[in-house]
Design a protein around this motif. Structure first.
Motif, mmCIF file in Angstrom:
data_model
loop_
_atom_site.group_PDB
_atom_site.id
_atom_site.type_symbol
_atom_site.label_atom_id
_atom_site.label_comp_id
_atom_site.label_asym_id
_atom_site.label_seq_id
_atom_site.Cartn_x
_atom_site.Cartn_y
_atom_site.Cartn_z
ATOM 1 N N ALA A 187 4.479 -3.135 5.635
ATOM 2 C CA ALA A 187 3.091 -3.466 5.583
ATOM 3 C C ALA A 187 2.543 -2.662 6.676
ATOM 4 O O ALA A 187 2.590 -1.224 7.025
ATOM 5 C CB ALA A 187 3.000 -4.850 5.664
ATOM 6 N N GLY A 222 0.990 -1.324 0.081
ATOM 7 C CA GLY A 222 0.026 0.064 0.116
ATOM 8 C C GLY A 222 0.745 1.333 0.130
ATOM 9 O O GLY A 222 2.041 1.180 -0.156
ATOM 10 N N ASN A 224 -6.131 0.878 0.541
ATOM 11 C CA ASN A 224 -5.165 0.525 -0.349
ATOM 12 C C ASN A 224 -5.838 -0.355 -1.572
ATOM 13 O O ASN A 224 -5.297 -0.213 -2.805
ATOM 14 C CB ASN A 224 -4.106 -0.525 0.473
ATOM 15 C CG ASN A 224 -3.131 0.337 1.119
ATOM 16 O OD1 ASN A 224 -2.741 1.481 1.157
ATOM 17 N ND2 ASN A 224 -2.774 -0.358 2.230
#
Ligand code: 6PG
Length: 225
Positions: free
Chosen positions: A143, A41, A80
């Motif tokens: 992440a 993302g 995302n």
């Protein structure tokens, strides 16, 4: 061991990423029939996703996963998934057939468990991803593995819901067991403001979650311009 690749500008960075991505997915497809890719993302990968969107790839043999998701509706500006559909999936009506959303349940913990089960069904148990794309935050998170949060210490589950007080948010994220089992992990980083955190990461400062990623092959694609 992390292989560091530095590029003076965006064009060179994108060319190398696209070339290497094509090689990686083609090798996975040749070996197993399908390439399983987990996407990062954030904002850094967007130009790469836009470039891939225009490429002639074996699209029908690539399955797309998300390394993490903010626990917001998929049409929220913070999502995302929304970003991936607007870049990588733009104008590709069958993209949703092979893109796997985190949003399968109203409860984040149940959604995380469902994502892991889906990976086990689609990839194998335990799931081994062919390629994971990751970013690095200014605090060394990757992440949604933020320093001091429970998910960083997760040693069993491949995916969890993670409370992130410093972001005042609930996140869904892959964990180190899944990341370190992957065949390749590539960090995509841009901007001089990330130099200090990269230096600490490469020096093995494991107080930074990003420094704890240790897959079979780990690369850092740094764009400095
Ligand atoms: C997210 C990402 C996160 C991101 C880093 C870097 O959901 O935001 O998964 O780990 O990769 O925060 O973000 P930028 O690329 O925007 O600097």
């Amino acid at each position: 061991m992390i292989e560091t690749l530095r590029f003076p500008g965006e064009a060179e960075w994108l060319d190398a990423l696209t070339r290497d991505f094509r090689g990686r997915v083609e090798a996975a497809i040749a070996a197993r029939g399908t390439a399983h890719v987990a996407l990062s993302g954030g904002s850094t990968p967007k130009p790469f996703y836009e470039r891939l969107n225009r490429e002639t790839l074996p699209w029908k043999k690539i399955e797309w996963w998300l390394g993490d998701e903010r626990w917001v509706p998929p049409n929220d500006a913070q999502s995302n998934e929304k970003m991936v559909y607007a870049t990588l999936g733009r104008g590709r009506p069958d993209f949703s057939v092979r893109f796997h959303s985190w949003h399968s349940d109203a409860d984040p913990a149940a959604a995380a468990r469902a994502y892991e089960s889906l990976m086990q069904r689609r990839i194998g148990n335990p799931p081994v991803l062919d390629l994971v794309l990751l970013g690095i935050g200014p605090d060394g998170h990757t992440a949604s593995l933020f320093p001091g949060t429970r998910a960083v210490e997760e040693a069993c589950c491949d995916t969890v819901a993670n409370e992130v007080p410093q972001m005042n948010s609930t996140r869904l994220t892959v964990t180190f067991p899944l990341l370190n089992r992957a065949r390749e992990v590539w960090f995509l980083v841009s901007g001089h403001d990330k130099e200090a955190i990269i230096t600490r990461m490469l020096a093995g400062d494991t107080s930074l979650p990003a420094a704890r990623v240790d897959a079979a092959q780990t690369r850092l694609y740094c764009r400095l311009g």
